[in-house]
Design an enzyme around this catalytic site. Structure first.
Site, PDB file in Angstrom:
ATOM      1  N   ASP A   8      -4.513  -6.153   2.600  1.00 16.26           N
ATOM      2  CA  ASP A   8      -3.857  -7.036   1.631  1.00 16.26           C
ATOM      3  C   ASP A   8      -2.359  -6.797   1.722  1.00 16.26           C
ATOM      4  OD1 ASP A   8      -2.994  -8.578  -0.449  1.00 16.26           O
ATOM      5  OD2 ASP A   8      -4.066  -7.502  -2.009  1.00 16.26           O
ATOM      6  N   PHE A   9      -1.739  -7.370   2.745  1.00 10.81           N
ATOM      7  CA  PHE A   9      -0.284  -7.281   2.919  1.00 10.81           C
ATOM      8  C   PHE A   9       0.303  -8.615   2.475  1.00 10.81           C
ATOM      9  CE2 PHE A   9      -0.156  -3.966   6.616  1.00 10.81           C
ATOM     10  CZ  PHE A   9      -0.736  -3.041   5.782  1.00 10.81           C
ATOM     11  N   GLU A  10       1.259  -8.567   1.560  1.00 14.41           N
ATOM     12  CA  GLU A  10       1.852  -9.791   1.030  1.00 14.41           C
ATOM     13  C   GLU A  10       3.361  -9.800   1.259  1.00 14.41           C
ATOM     14  OE1 GLU A  10       0.405 -10.520  -2.989  1.00 14.41           O
ATOM     15  OE2 GLU A  10      -1.425  -9.393  -2.542  1.00 14.41           O
ATOM     16  N   ASN A  11       3.951 -10.971   1.133  1.00 13.93           N
ATOM     17  CA  ASN A  11       5.413 -11.140   1.296  1.00 13.93           C
ATOM     18  C   ASN A  11       5.901 -10.660   2.658  1.00 13.93           C
ATOM     19  OD1 ASN A  11       5.669 -12.132  -1.409  1.00 13.93           O
ATOM     20  ND2 ASN A  11       5.525 -10.023  -2.133  1.00 13.93           N
ATOM     21  N   ILE A  12       5.119 -10.902   3.698  1.00  7.99           N
ATOM     22  CA  ILE A  12       5.536 -10.547   5.056  1.00  7.99           C
ATOM     23  C   ILE A  12       6.579 -11.560   5.517  1.00  7.99           C
ATOM     24  CG2 ILE A  12       4.779 -10.355   7.458  1.00  7.99           C
ATOM     25  CD1 ILE A  12       2.056  -9.476   6.417  1.00  7.99           C
TER      26      ILE A  12
END
Length: 203
Positions: A8-12
């Protein structure tokens, strides 16, 4: 003894999209056979140019994709539902042909948000402070360790959108009517506990 791995990696940043994809490829290769590999991706209603969360590129690499179908409105947007039914329908209809019903998990919110029609947190110039004092009929100023301060009251109208059993089950029915059998939640512990009377968990 874990069941699998969820990313759950966000704002990449857009320029890091290729690196994110390569990271997922490497994880897929290294993850032991039989372990579930899932990824959380932001909601989409259409294909974006240079999308670092490209459903079509990511779907072949993972066992499940949880689409975070919430935050249609956020803390600094205009007031509105966390995830309106019409918006959720568009997200599901976009995701199904790309991800496939077997891999798709639709995310549901367990939280709400409030918006006020006024915010009082700001910085002032001295002239602005004097104008505020005049506007609010401030005549008494206190000094705290030599620093002037005053207080006043003001009425604020607040609008709150939130989720309950009705909204959650209605949304789940919307997904079920489209053949989507899996949902996820953000996050357990924040919910109206009555919702569990309407969820069937299969081992």
């Amino acid at each position: 003894e874990y069941d699998g791995l969820q990313i759950d990696f966000e704002n990449i940043p857009t320029q890091s999209g290729a690196n994110f994809h390569a990271f997922l490829v490497e994880l897929r290769e290294k993850l032991p056979r039989g372990k579930m590999f899932t990824v959380c991706l932001p909601a989409r209603t259409k294909t974006l140019t240079n999308d670092r969360f490209d459903y079509a590129k990511i779907a072949p690499l993972v066992d499940r994709i949880l689409v975070m179908a919430y935050d249609e409105h956020w803390s600094t947007s205009e007031p509105g539902s966390i995830a309106s039914l019409s918006w959720c329908a568009k997200i599901a209809d976009y995701a199904i042909p790309i991800i496939g019903k077997n891999k798709l998990i639709m995310g549901l919110p367990f939280y709400g948000r409030s918006w006020g029609d006024a915010s009082f947190n700001k910085a002032y110039l001295y002239t602005g402070i004097e104008a505020l004092k005049k506007e609010q009929n401030i005549s008494d100023v206190d000094y705290e360790e030599g620093i002037p301060k005053f207080s006043y009251r003001s009425q604020v109208n607040v609008t709150v959108y939130y989720e309950d059993i009705y909204s959650l089950t209605t949304r789940m029915q919307l997904y079920g009517q489209r053949g989507i059998e899996k949902v996820g939640f953000w996050r357990i512990g924040q919910e109206d506990i009555g919702v569990w009377n309407y969820v069937r968990i299969e081992e």
